[in-house]
Design an enzyme around this catalytic site. Sequence first.
Site, PDB file in Angstrom:
ATOM      1  CE  LYS A   1      -3.650  -2.544  -0.118  1.00  0.00           C
ATOM      2  NZ  LYS A   1      -4.571  -2.961   0.919  1.00  0.00           N
TER       3      LYS A   1
HETATM    4  C1  LIG Z   1      -5.609  -3.831   1.506  1.00  0.00           C
HETATM    5  C2  LIG Z   1      -7.050  -3.523   1.513  1.00  0.00           C
HETATM    6  C3  LIG Z   1      -7.845  -3.733   2.645  1.00  0.00           C
HETATM    7  C4  LIG Z   1      -7.364  -4.462   3.868  1.00  0.00           C
HETATM    8  O1  LIG Z   1      -6.216  -3.951   4.427  1.00  0.00           O
HETATM    9  P1  LIG Z   1      -5.300  -4.897   5.356  1.00  0.00           P
HETATM   10  O2  LIG Z   1      -4.335  -3.927   5.970  1.00  0.00           O
HETATM   11  O3  LIG Z   1      -4.621  -5.871   4.443  1.00  0.00           O
HETATM   12  O4  LIG Z   1      -6.168  -5.558   6.348  1.00  0.00           O
HETATM   13  C5  LIG Z   1      -9.172  -3.335   2.589  1.00  0.00           C
HETATM   14  N1  LIG Z   1      -9.695  -2.773   1.486  1.00  0.00           N
HETATM   15  C6  LIG Z   1      -8.962  -2.577   0.372  1.00  0.00           C
HETATM   16  C7  LIG Z   1      -9.602  -1.951  -0.825  1.00  0.00           C
HETATM   17  C8  LIG Z   1      -7.626  -2.967   0.351  1.00  0.00           C
HETATM   18  O5  LIG Z   1      -6.911  -2.818  -0.769  1.00  0.00           O
END
Ligand SMILES: *Cc1c(COP(=O)(O)O)cnc(C)c1O
Length: 386
Positions: free
Chosen positions: A191
């Site tokens: 991310k």
């Molecule tokens: C990555 C992601 C999540 C979840 O995040 P985590 O930190 O992996 O729990 C939720 N929604 C979207 C759209 C994501 O890309």
Amino acid sequence: MSNSSGSPRAGLLPYGRQSVDEDDVQAVARVLRSDWLTTGPMVEEFERAFAAFTGTAHAVAVSNGTAALHAAMAALGIGPGDEVIVPAITFVATANAVVYQGGTPVFADIDPGTLLIDPEAVRRLITPRTRAIAAVDYAGQPCDYAALRAIAREHNLALVADACHALGGADHGHPVGTLADLSTFSLHPVKPIATGEGGMIVTDRADLAARLRVFRNHGITTDHRQREKQGAFFYEMTELGYNYRLSDIHCALGLSQLRKLPAWVRRRQEIAASYDRAFASQPAIQPLVTRSGVSHGYHLYVVRLAPHLDRAAIFQALRAESIGTNVHYLPVYLHPFYREKLGLSAGLCPQAEAAYARILTLPLFPTMTDTDVQDVIAAVVRVTSR
Ligand SMILES: *Cc1c(COP(=O)(O)O)cnc(C)c1O
């Protein structure tokens, strides 16, 4: 197996990866030598910096992006019998968060150009049980929040932005974070910034922020550091919460990463522009549409392949050229859990299903070199014109 300059690529280029430098390592090491490994001063400092960055009043750090979504649903009081409208194309966690609270996710179709939730599809799904809309800034592009806010206001619904892809983006100059009642972020390594595991919720509403803080700490109304400051031992649990706290170790890393985010977003946008230019002359490769007035966070660079191309074969051919790609995402209701739980099947969201069959996510992360970018372009052009 050769790159744009004719020499073989060493190792697979991943579709995304974190950027960690010596500053980050030092920031974490300082916490390890300090008195507070969790619920300490770094949590507050990271939350303050994150709120300032997103232009919001409150930021609440939690253990991951999924916990952020769960906490958002809890803070809004979503429960059994409640419906929350979510896009068909998203990571499963957006819908799962509704189910954790006993609510029902209702899947809205997407705009075929942007793959963002279609406000008109949302409008058609509203029932007397609808309580909220959870929009997803797919690939890093903010949704049409002007339209979504109008619908939410008209029907008295809460608006949540699952902005896990979009930290650092903006819509007509308004930063992601300020576009909905609650916005959630993930700090997973692929991310925009990474803490390993981590999440954040931002809001301008003090009442929601207070509920989020209690929810992430078992439903207890004070935390360990507050009691230490007051020299007090007594605490009370007023509702059922979870241990969704984020440690000072994670927050120190997040704070250090956040300082570098603006430069990273600019680099992501630069790489995306190179891809856009290269694929403009390739009818078999269609990049997604960017809405006007948007500053795209470019967590992902997604293309739509021409219908005559076999996506699975292209994926394998690119792997053979050491280019890692991915598919984001199978429409959520087609996962066995949702098919069975909600009795859903193919045909529910035709635009999402048609898009899913053709999409491919190409490598995009800030430390990609210009040579990496040229290698991706050369490989994609080569394997799609065979
Ligand atoms: C990555 C992601 C999540 C979840 O995040 P985590 O930190 O992996 O729990 C939720 N929604 C979207 C759209 C994501 O890309």
